[in-house]
Design a protein around this motif. Sequence first.
Motif, PDB file in Angstrom:
ATOM      1  N   LYS A 256       0.602  -1.078  -0.299  1.00 38.70           N
ATOM      2  CA  LYS A 256       0.016  -0.619   0.338  1.00 38.70           C
ATOM      3  C   LYS A 256       0.676   1.576   0.008  1.00 38.70           C
ATOM      4  O   LYS A 256       0.577   2.056  -0.491  1.00 38.70           O
ATOM      5  CB  LYS A 256      -0.581  -0.265   1.210  1.00 38.70           C
ATOM      6  N   LEU A 257       1.909   0.802   0.434  1.00 40.30           N
ATOM      7  CA  LEU A 257       2.849   2.900   0.967  1.00 40.30           C
ATOM      8  C   LEU A 257       3.860   2.884  -0.492  1.00 40.30           C
ATOM      9  O   LEU A 257       3.023   3.303  -1.103  1.00 40.30           O
ATOM     10  CB  LEU A 257       4.331   2.408   1.843  1.00 40.30           C
ATOM     11  N   ASP A 258       4.187   1.942  -1.084  1.00 35.88           N
ATOM     12  CA  ASP A 258       4.724   1.347  -2.423  1.00 35.88           C
ATOM     13  C   ASP A 258       4.087   2.606  -3.692  1.00 35.88           C
ATOM     14  O   ASP A 258       4.080   3.599  -4.534  1.00 35.88           O
ATOM     15  CB  ASP A 258       5.364   0.333  -2.483  1.00 35.88           C
ATOM     16  N   ALA A 259       2.963   1.627  -3.684  1.00 31.75           N
ATOM     17  CA  ALA A 259       1.418   2.052  -4.556  1.00 31.75           C
ATOM     18  C   ALA A 259       1.436   3.835  -4.354  1.00 31.75           C
ATOM     19  O   ALA A 259       1.360   4.319  -5.453  1.00 31.75           O
ATOM     20  CB  ALA A 259       0.177   1.301  -4.596  1.00 31.75           C
ATOM     21  N   ALA A 260       1.225   4.095  -3.147  1.00 29.10           N
ATOM     22  CA  ALA A 260       0.586   6.091  -3.296  1.00 29.10           C
ATOM     23  C   ALA A 260       1.390   6.473  -3.290  1.00 29.10           C
ATOM     24  O   ALA A 260       1.995   7.272  -3.699  1.00 29.10           O
ATOM     25  CB  ALA A 260       0.255   5.487  -1.403  1.00 29.10           C
ATOM     26  N   ALA A 261       3.235   6.184  -2.676  1.00 30.89           N
ATOM     27  CA  ALA A 261       4.170   6.610  -2.838  1.00 30.89           C
ATOM     28  C   ALA A 261       4.631   6.620  -4.422  1.00 30.89           C
ATOM     29  O   ALA A 261       5.110   7.986  -4.938  1.00 30.89           O
ATOM     30  CB  ALA A 261       5.799   5.853  -2.268  1.00 30.89           C
ATOM     31  N   LYS A 262       4.741   6.307  -5.424  1.00 29.12           N
ATOM     32  CA  LYS A 262       4.683   6.343  -6.872  1.00 29.12           C
ATOM     33  C   LYS A 262       3.589   6.923  -7.268  1.00 29.12           C
ATOM     34  O   LYS A 262       3.346   7.817  -8.389  1.00 29.12           O
ATOM     35  CB  LYS A 262       4.105   4.709  -7.230  1.00 29.12           C
ATOM     36  N   THR A 263       2.074   7.692  -6.779  1.00 25.90           N
ATOM     37  CA  THR A 263       1.481   8.091  -7.627  1.00 25.90           C
ATOM     38  C   THR A 263       1.664   9.521  -7.312  1.00 25.90           C
ATOM     39  O   THR A 263       1.909  10.960  -7.778  1.00 25.90           O
ATOM     40  CB  THR A 263      -0.051   8.052  -6.532  1.00 25.90           C
ATOM     41  N   GLY A 264       2.549  10.111  -6.185  1.00 28.32           N
ATOM     42  CA  GLY A 264       3.154  10.797  -5.298  1.00 28.32           C
ATOM     43  C   GLY A 264       2.207  12.349  -5.281  1.00 28.32           C
ATOM     44  O   GLY A 264       1.913  13.427  -5.104  1.00 28.32           O
ATOM     45  N   ASP A 265       0.598  11.797  -4.891  1.00 22.22           N
ATOM     46  CA  ASP A 265      -0.435  12.223  -4.902  1.00 22.22           C
ATOM     47  C   ASP A 265      -0.233  12.468  -2.874  1.00 22.22           C
ATOM     48  O   ASP A 265       0.053  11.409  -1.893  1.00 22.22           O
ATOM     49  CB  ASP A 265      -1.636  11.304  -5.277  1.00 22.22           C
TER      50      ASP A 265
END
Length: 724
Positions: free
Chosen positions: A478-487
């Motif tokens: 979950k953290l990695d996915a959110a980090a990739k968005t930059g949102d």
Amino acid sequence: MDLKKNYIGKALFVGGVSLTLCGQALMLSTPIMNNIVSVAHADQVAPTTTNIEIHKTMYDKADASFFEQEQNKIKNDGTQKDSTFNNKLFHYNPTTMGKVEFTLYDITDQINKVYADGKGLTGFTAGQSKEAQGRVAEISKDIEANGDKSKFLTGATVVGTKAIDGSGNVRFENVKAYDASKPQKYHYYAAVETKTPKGFVVAKAKPIVFVNPYTNPNGDGFLSTTYLYPKNNTQKLHFDLTKFAIWNKPKNSQPEEKKELEGAKFQLYRGKPGSGTKVGGVLTTDKNGKVTANNLIMGDYYFVELESSVATDNPEATTQAKVSISPIAKNDKNNKLTFSIGENGIEPNKLQGSLVDYGSPTITKELTNGVGEHKSLHIGDLAHFKSNVDVPANIMGSDWKVDATGQEAKSLPYSVFYTRDIPQLHLKDVPAERHLVIKTSDNKTTLKEGTDYQVITGKNQWFVNYVVKGVSAGDKAKLDAAAKTGDNDKIKAAINSVKSGSVSDTVAKEAGKHLNYDYDEVVTTDSPMDTDIVNDIYLIWDDGSGPREIKRTDKTITYGVHFVKESSGFMGTGIAAQKLQGAKFVVQDKRTGKWFNGWKDAKSTTTGEKQAQWVDNYKDVKEGVLTSDKDGKFSLQGFTEGDYKLREIKAPTGYQLMEETQDFQIGPNTDKKTLTTPIVVKNNEKTTMPLTGSQQLLLEVVGGVLTVTVLGGAGYWAYKKKNA
């Protein structure tokens, strides 16, 4: 012997209950004991079976001495006595005081075995009643001392074991009574309290030894139901809860040891955590940190900590003198300060517990390289910030203990603990120029990114996540996915949703202390003058109560100033002064002694913003030369507050170079004020060389005319102003 007088009327005192036993005309089968010849074919008058009903009573232990007095004991005669209870005696209530069971033993054979003289309990004359009473007392004491190992219970027939009902009663029906096969034709019984709730009952009822059948008080018949009234010395229970506190300590101090906390407030509830009902009023801890909940009966309980002068659920800075209410002491399903008193009661020394509350974490933020009272910076400067981030003393879990449940533990470690830095308008985050360094409170150990913390960069803000140890694969994803968005919002939501893991060992060692941050943000080129340039930092954590956050802010500012270049006017009077174009100046910052050398182009900087350049000698200034325009104007924008000086390095054509430098100040509102009323920088005209002959005479004449004209004009201007 008169058969009607051949009976024993004996008072057996058992457990404080006076029990009269009557054996009227039932001794005919014992001719050896009484030298009486048996009568053949006698008719049976006594009942073969009867009912035995035990009415369990109780009194408060405070009244124990009252019931030791003979006149206050129940005078048992086998009949119902409920209506004769005094106001200190009550029916035992199993729904509030716990479950009680009685076992009825037929001890006829055991008595005749132990006492081989054939008298049992009834083969005595009236004059031998003390001997009979002595046997009853001996039996009762032996059962009381040895329980089911008693010689009178070993091998005895168990008639039944029953729990008392809601009224405190238990009934045994069809209990054997008259029995011609027994030596004295009686059955002897012991009613024994075999299940007693812990805590509620100070001492169980003494065993009751009795004879069946039982003659009524009038002596003219037998009781079909015999009523017995054992008593219990009882007490309601109480629970002691001790409250401790540990505050976070600033600077390099070690965290405090836990101390008793006076003034904390608690409410006791009965029921399930989150949906119980209040029991009694608010309890406040004393100087020893203790509260006591009294008059407890059977039930499920839990303590809830309330807002008080020493504890709060509000994490803001104004409450730092208070400890945070523990996540396991709130009125919700996560409450752990629970205990139960069941039908079996509980040992009173188990009814105690403790709770440790911890100081609320906080965070500081300070701009350390700003200039002057208002911490001003140049546009393009790196704004250097320092922050102290408290590591909660309970970062690895909160301490709590409830002896009643045998639980002594910590709650789970924080799974959410991070900072979020948000540069506001005209301040920006440049990861390559962030220069983040995080150290322990003593500044001896530098934390390692990837080991002790994780940096996640969003859109012009960044996060430092400390929960990096033991994080589940699902949470990591979950953290990695959110980090990739930059949102930013998605990153925040992902960190807040983490349910696993803990901080690193290095950070855990700082529990109760703090971490030291150093980092930079960039003042943007488009920053307006006299406008706060703000940077916010948030500390977010979750101790099990849900995410909490506090914000700290610091700011910088930048200033400007405006000038106008004029001639000194006619003869230096300022009259007919002219705006001068083409004057060139350099500027020195008197605080540093350096000369402004213009702005380095944003395209060539690592921050993407133009930056001020400085040199040591004014002669080396190339790009920082200020030139007055056709209106004589020039200005400085995006400077720090302070004292400066202006040096003219090239005068306008036809004018003298300024003989001295000119001091000026930059600071709050100088940009606005000097925009309408600029600082005037004057130049004198060059002196004309002497002339000879007719040229000199002509100029003197013309000059005289001009002087008269100018002076006349000046006088007229002054007159008009005076009479306007």
